[in-house]
Design a protein around this motif. Structure first.
Motif, PDB file in Angstrom:
ATOM      1  N   GLU A   1       4.607  -0.549  -6.281  1.00 55.71           N
ATOM      2  CA  GLU A   1       5.156  -0.040  -5.029  1.00 55.71           C
ATOM      3  C   GLU A   1       4.095   0.698  -4.221  1.00 55.71           C
ATOM      4  O   GLU A   1       4.088   0.667  -2.991  1.00 55.71           O
ATOM      5  CB  GLU A   1       6.339   0.893  -5.299  1.00 55.71           C
ATOM      6  CG  GLU A   1       7.611   0.190  -5.720  1.00 55.71           C
ATOM      7  CD  GLU A   1       7.710   0.004  -7.227  1.00 55.71           C
ATOM      8  OE1 GLU A   1       6.652   0.061  -7.908  1.00 55.71           O
ATOM      9  OE2 GLU A   1       8.832  -0.201  -7.733  1.00 55.71           O
ATOM     10  N   GLY A   2       3.167   1.363  -4.946  1.00 55.71           N
ATOM     11  CA  GLY A   2       2.107   2.087  -4.258  1.00 55.71           C
ATOM     12  C   GLY A   2       1.220   1.170  -3.442  1.00 55.71           C
ATOM     13  O   GLY A   2       0.849   1.489  -2.309  1.00 55.71           O
TER      14      GLY A   2
ATOM     15  N   LEU B   1       3.102   0.121  -0.282  1.00 58.08           N
ATOM     16  CA  LEU B   1       3.099   1.209   0.693  1.00 58.08           C
ATOM     17  C   LEU B   1       1.721   1.380   1.316  1.00 58.08           C
ATOM     18  O   LEU B   1       1.593   1.642   2.517  1.00 58.08           O
ATOM     19  CB  LEU B   1       3.540   2.512   0.026  1.00 58.08           C
ATOM     20  CG  LEU B   1       5.040   2.637  -0.264  1.00 58.08           C
ATOM     21  CD1 LEU B   1       5.300   3.763  -1.246  1.00 58.08           C
ATOM     22  CD2 LEU B   1       5.820   2.877   1.030  1.00 58.08           C
ATOM     23  N   GLY B   2       0.676   1.221   0.507  1.00 55.63           N
ATOM     24  CA  GLY B   2      -0.682   1.352   1.010  1.00 55.63           C
ATOM     25  C   GLY B   2      -1.008   0.324   2.077  1.00 55.63           C
ATOM     26  O   GLY B   2      -1.811   0.585   2.980  1.00 55.63           O
ATOM     27  N   GLN B   3      -0.393  -0.853   1.990  1.00 54.28           N
ATOM     28  CA  GLN B   3      -0.635  -1.900   2.982  1.00 54.28           C
ATOM     29  C   GLN B   3       0.245  -1.719   4.224  1.00 54.28           C
ATOM     30  O   GLN B   3      -0.142  -2.120   5.321  1.00 54.28           O
ATOM     31  CB  GLN B   3      -0.355  -3.283   2.371  1.00 54.28           C
ATOM     32  CG  GLN B   3      -1.249  -3.634   1.215  1.00 54.28           C
ATOM     33  CD  GLN B   3      -2.702  -3.809   1.630  1.00 54.28           C
ATOM     34  OE1 GLN B   3      -2.999  -3.961   2.795  1.00 54.28           O
ATOM     35  NE2 GLN B   3      -3.608  -3.764   0.675  1.00 54.28           N
ATOM     36  N   ILE B   4       1.419  -1.132   4.058  1.00 46.42           N
ATOM     37  CA  ILE B   4       2.378  -1.030   5.159  1.00 46.42           C
ATOM     38  C   ILE B   4       2.135   0.194   6.033  1.00 46.42           C
ATOM     39  O   ILE B   4       2.214   0.121   7.261  1.00 46.42           O
ATOM     40  CB  ILE B   4       3.819  -0.979   4.591  1.00 46.42           C
ATOM     41  CG1 ILE B   4       4.214  -2.365   4.058  1.00 46.42           C
ATOM     42  CG2 ILE B   4       4.812  -0.530   5.640  1.00 46.42           C
ATOM     43  CD1 ILE B   4       5.566  -2.369   3.375  1.00 46.42           C
TER      44      ILE B   4
ATOM     45  N   PRO C   1      -5.819   4.178  -3.193  1.00 43.53           N
ATOM     46  CA  PRO C   1      -6.341   3.851  -4.526  1.00 43.53           C
ATOM     47  C   PRO C   1      -6.174   5.001  -5.487  1.00 43.53           C
ATOM     48  O   PRO C   1      -6.405   6.142  -5.098  1.00 43.53           O
ATOM     49  CB  PRO C   1      -7.816   3.544  -4.258  1.00 43.53           C
ATOM     50  CG  PRO C   1      -7.834   3.063  -2.840  1.00 43.53           C
ATOM     51  CD  PRO C   1      -6.788   3.867  -2.131  1.00 43.53           C
ATOM     52  N   PRO C   2      -5.705   4.740  -6.722  1.00 44.53           N
ATOM     53  CA  PRO C   2      -5.557   3.434  -7.389  1.00 44.53           C
ATOM     54  C   PRO C   2      -4.209   2.750  -7.163  1.00 44.53           C
ATOM     55  O   PRO C   2      -3.868   1.817  -7.888  1.00 44.53           O
ATOM     56  CB  PRO C   2      -5.717   3.791  -8.862  1.00 44.53           C
ATOM     57  CG  PRO C   2      -5.134   5.174  -8.958  1.00 44.53           C
ATOM     58  CD  PRO C   2      -5.502   5.861  -7.671  1.00 44.53           C
ATOM     59  N   PHE C   3      -3.403   3.183  -6.191  1.00 46.86           N
ATOM     60  CA  PHE C   3      -2.122   2.551  -5.841  1.00 46.86           C
ATOM     61  C   PHE C   3      -1.157   2.490  -7.029  1.00 46.86           C
ATOM     62  O   PHE C   3      -0.284   1.638  -7.088  1.00 46.86           O
ATOM     63  CB  PHE C   3      -2.326   1.127  -5.317  1.00 46.86           C
ATOM     64  CG  PHE C   3      -3.144   1.051  -4.070  1.00 46.86           C
ATOM     65  CD1 PHE C   3      -2.668   1.572  -2.873  1.00 46.86           C
ATOM     66  CD2 PHE C   3      -4.396   0.455  -4.087  1.00 46.86           C
ATOM     67  CE1 PHE C   3      -3.435   1.512  -1.716  1.00 46.86           C
ATOM     68  CE2 PHE C   3      -5.160   0.386  -2.938  1.00 46.86           C
ATOM     69  CZ  PHE C   3      -4.685   0.919  -1.755  1.00 46.86           C
TER      70      PHE C   3
ATOM     71  N   VAL D   1       4.541   8.764  -2.457  1.00 48.82           N
ATOM     72  CA  VAL D   1       5.929   8.757  -2.004  1.00 48.82           C
ATOM     73  C   VAL D   1       6.827   8.850  -3.228  1.00 48.82           C
ATOM     74  O   VAL D   1       6.640   8.113  -4.205  1.00 48.82           O
ATOM     75  CB  VAL D   1       6.241   7.471  -1.203  1.00 48.82           C
ATOM     76  CG1 VAL D   1       7.717   7.419  -0.825  1.00 48.82           C
ATOM     77  CG2 VAL D   1       5.379   7.393   0.046  1.00 48.82           C
ATOM     78  N   VAL D   2       7.781   9.756  -3.187  1.00 46.88           N
ATOM     79  CA  VAL D   2       8.713   9.921  -4.315  1.00 46.88           C
ATOM     80  C   VAL D   2       9.609   8.685  -4.399  1.00 46.88           C
ATOM     81  O   VAL D   2      10.304   8.341  -3.441  1.00 46.88           O
ATOM     82  CB  VAL D   2       9.575  11.187  -4.135  1.00 46.88           C
ATOM     83  CG1 VAL D   2      10.569  11.311  -5.301  1.00 46.88           C
ATOM     84  CG2 VAL D   2       8.703  12.433  -4.064  1.00 46.88           C
ATOM     85  N   LEU D   3       9.562   8.016  -5.548  1.00 41.92           N
ATOM     86  CA  LEU D   3      10.412   6.852  -5.764  1.00 41.92           C
ATOM     87  C   LEU D   3      11.754   7.249  -6.353  1.00 41.92           C
ATOM     88  O   LEU D   3      12.799   6.720  -5.985  1.00 41.92           O
ATOM     89  CB  LEU D   3       9.718   5.850  -6.693  1.00 41.92           C
ATOM     90  CG  LEU D   3       8.439   5.198  -6.157  1.00 41.92           C
ATOM     91  CD1 LEU D   3       7.830   4.300  -7.233  1.00 41.92           C
ATOM     92  CD2 LEU D   3       8.718   4.402  -4.893  1.00 41.92           C
TER      93      LEU D   3
END
Length: 792
Positions: free
Chosen positions: A97-98, A101-104, A12-14, A48-50
């Motif tokens: 995307e955050g 990633l937070g769910q994966i 959070p806050p993703f 994570v760097v996008l």
């Protein structure tokens, strides 16, 4: 020149935020896919760097970007291809995307609790992220030298309360006094939730939990330690013929494998590009697993990884056993959502950093392991609803698998004896190649299927008809095995008050409570709330309840009493497999013939190979036929064909008895004849008339209302009018809102709308219009389920 980088926050806050590249590290340290620590507010977050293509603020903009503090790894954990998959999922789910990633990511890969260890002469020096942030720029530059030379390492840490788990070690009923309410509450919590971190127990049940936990541990009812694995390790010494896989391919199997290999090598099937997805349509026992394993061998020979997915953990265990038998020298990655966080974290790191190729076996979440060279993704039992996740981050595993296979120029194999109607329609329409295995491997014949009319069986009678009970007794006397499927767990689905005629109901969901005799409780199977039994009727105060109907627990008890002494009965359902390792123990015991009868829910209907099973009984086959769901007949057909496929897989012929109160239903004739194509043709015509998939795109809008919002606001029509008018202009339909089939769940009133359109953009557009209207109602929760599998 300073550069801005885009960072996706995995907690959070993703959000996706822009930071300044740190001056103390070169740009190579900020490559896309690298996990980094970034400041946010007064704390730290892991992101994570996008990309390195963010915008620096213009001169005089009045604000400055904060710099990234430090990377967590020197080599990016995620490839550019993996980030593309994350972006694709974010676009589909209309999320950042955050949040994806937070769910994966496993917990240990997204925590900002990082300790950096510095090796520079003498004893190692450890720095927390907060200490690192307080260093001046020259101190950070000196650390950067050590980081780049490999003399500085990062490691995530967790507080002890978060890594110590409590687990129940004995099945109920537990030897606890009725007055020990805190002990009972803790045991019930652990039984429902499974192994739970001590920190969560304290948060949910209060600070006195630590004392209660110690008491239960001293009494041997609970154990405290690292989170246990959901299933025991595979006994590789037993990975032989018991796996049910035959390795001498038939002509049909070899033809299918050749087509898969051609696509793997980029060879076109006729005109056009090589196919990405293929349907392997084979009857139960036709040897689909052998084709998967030979495809895995072909991928490994080409230096490419393979992912083999099953819809449930029990089936994934079987699949891993088969893989161990064929590839005894391979260290297989086994991955599913019930594993401890540290184990899932190790799997992620192995997939990303170890030299491949890899064999991955697991459930749908194994799709998200960051493999570098992917050759094939296989979804066995592709029709199963478990391949779709609805809660949290919604996604359809088949869509993700197709995307990954296309991205890596690989193949995606959808295997089933009863394909999803949409999948089979796509194959019939020429959108994906179809490969048919029409006969069981070897000399095994398909089982005979008989209907048993149970209309005269009352709610308090034994569920097994006399005909079924007699056949079961004959099978047991012959020394063979039998499977009895009843897709209803517990002891009795309803408890009826003899005094006032009321049924015990959940006060939060207005659903009948199920009696679980072993737990001595009435349980709501929707919200999990429970009451001790016996109890007083809330309507009349009486304490005289009559169990109505039969669940797997009661059926196990009935059969154990009725069958000859020494005939063991095992039960496989969610209740009997709650303790870690129990699922595999039950399956292994039945495979070793330690029991002749296995009773269970749909968990035992597919994928299992028991050659000595000659009888399968579907005890109440009508259960799913009358649900308010356009897929009801399809699911019933699939379930019955799959469970029928457990019979007669060895040398002796099999028999299947389908107990039904509606023997004239059109579904049963196709089950009896094992005629998928006939069922498909009739089901497709019904959907064409009623405008259901595959002829439209379907979206289900779910609404949950708080007590402050009245039903009239939702049902009045004004709320949906703008979306309804737009739908008419676009040639689509916006239906509802109406009360959901389960109108109240966990204390919230539920409504839903149905969107039917020609394409997904139209569905999303109509949802957006409705969402704008619903935002005016405070406290209303609204969500969109694309291609819903659960209409309740």
């Amino acid at each position: 020149m300073k550069r801005a980088v885009r960072i996706a926050l995995a907690s959070p806050p993703f959000a996706n935020l822009t930071y300044e590249e740190p001056a103390w590290l070169p740009s190579e340290a900020m490559r896309p896919g690298t996990r980094v620590l970034v400041p946010l507010g007064n704390g730290m977050r892991l992101g994570v760097v996008l990309s390195g293509e963010g915008e620096m603020p213009a001169e005089g903009a009045g604000y400055q970007l904060k710099p990234v503090l430090w990377p967590v790894e020197r080599t990016p954990l995620f490839s550019e291809a993996y980030l593309d998959m994350i972006r694709n999922l974010a676009l589909r789910q209309m999320e950042s995307e955050g949040r994806i990633l937070g769910q994966i990511l496993p917990a240990g890969l997204k925590t900002a609790r990082i300790i950096y260890t510095v090796y520079e002469g003498g004893a190692p020096r450890r720095l927390k992220s907060a200490e690192l942030s307080k260093l001046d720029e020259s101190g950070k530059k000196e650390l950067a030298r050590l980081w780049l030379s490999g003399n500085m390492e990062a490691k995530s840490v967790e507080p002890a309360a978060a890594v110590e788990y409590a687990s129940v070690v004995k099945d109920p009923p537990w030897s606890v006094r009725p007055s020990a309410k805190r002990q009972i509450a803790l045991l019930e919590f652990l039984w429902d939730r499974g192994p739970t971190a001590r920190a969560i127990l304290t948060k949910e049940l209060g600070p006195e939990t630590s004392t209660v936990l110690k008491t239960l541990a001293d009494r041997g009812l609970v154990t405290i330690g690292p989170q246990p694995a959901f299933c025991a390790a595979v006994d590789e010494s037993a990975c032989d013929a018991d796996s049910g896989v035959c390795y001498q391919l038939s002509e049909g199997q070899a033809a299918a494998l050749a087509a898969f290999e051609a696509s793997l090598d980029g060879e076109a099937n006729g005109a056009g590009a090589a196919a990405v997805s293929h349907l392997l349509f084979g009857v139960t026992g036709s040897g689909k697993t052998a084709v998967y394993l030979e495809l895995a061998r072909a991928c490994l020979a080409r230096g490419r990884s393979v992912v083999l997915l099953a819809p449930e953990v029990a089936l994934a265990i079987n699949l891993r056993r088969a893989v161990c038998a064929v590839f005894p020298d391979r260290n297989v990655i086994f991955h599913h959502g019930y594993q401890p966080p540290k184990e899932r974290e190790r799997n992620f790191v192995r997939a990303a950093t170890e030299d491949g190729p890899h064999i991955v076996v697991g459930t749908r979440s194994a799709l998200f392991l960051p493999l570098r060279e992917l050759g094939a993704v296989v979804l066995d039992e592709e029709h199963d609803a478990s391949f779709k996740q609805d809660e949290r981050m919604g996604y359809q595993a088949k869509e993700v698998a197709h995307f990954l296979a296309a991205q890596h120029s690989g193949v995606c194999i959808l295997g089933s004896a009863t394909p999803d109607v949409k999948t089979f329609h796509a194959a019939q329409s020429g959108l994906l190649p179809q490969h048919v295995l029409s006969e069981r491997f070897g000399n095994a014949a398909m089982p005979c299927v008989e209907l048993v009319d149970i209309r005269r069986i009352g709610p308090t009678d034994s569920l097994l008809a006399p005909q079924s009970a007699l056949r079961l007794r004959q099978v047991v006397d012959a020394g063979d095995q039998a499977i009895i499927m009843l897709n209803r767990r517990g002891y009795a689905p309803l408890m009826y008050c003899k005094e006032c005629g009321q049924v015990a109901r959940c006060e939060h969901c207005d659903i009948g409570l199920t009696y679980h005799k072993g737990r001595e409780r009435l349980v709501c199977h929707y919200c999990g709330d429970s009451l001790p039994y016996p109890l007083l009727c809330p309507t009349c105060g009486a304490a005289d309840y009559l169990p109505m109907g039969e669940g797997t627990e009661r059926l196990e008890e009935t059969l154990s009493a009725a069958l000859p002494r020494g005939c063991e009965v095992l039960r496989l359902d969610r209740d009997s497999t709650r303790r870690p390792g129990r699922m595999e123990a039950i399956l292994n015991a039945f495979a070793r013939k330690e029991a002749q009868v296995l009773v269970g829910t749909q968990m035992l209907s597919k994928g299992h190979h028991f050659p000595d099973v000659t009888l399968v009984v579907a005890a109440d086959a009508d259960m799913g036929l009358n649900l308010p769901d356009y897929r009801a007949a399809e699911r019933s057909f699939q379930l019955l064909v799959q469970v029928a496929g457990r019979a007669g897989r060895g040398d002796r012929p099999g028999c299947v008895l389908i107990q039904t109160r509606n023997p004239d239903h059109y579904c049963w004739q196709y089950v009896q004849q094992n005629d998928y194509e006939g069922f498909f043709a009739q089901e497709l015509e019904r959907r064409r008339k009623r405008k259901y998939p595959p002829f439209v795109k379907l979206g289900l809008v779910r609404m949950e209302l708080p007590p402050t919002v009245g039903d009239g606001v939702v049902l009045g029509g004004a709320l949906a009018q703008p979306a309804r008018e737009l739908a008419r202009s676009l040639g689509a339909q916006f239906l509802g809102p109406v009360p959901a089939p389960i109108p109240r769940l966990r204390g919230k009133r539920r409504f839903q709308c149905l969107i039917k359109a020609a394409d997904w953009p139209t569905v999303r557009r109509l949802y957006a219009v409705f969402q704008d209207q619903a935002k005016a109602m405070e406290g209303v929760k609204i969500s969109l389920d694309l291609d819903p599998l659960d209409m309740l």
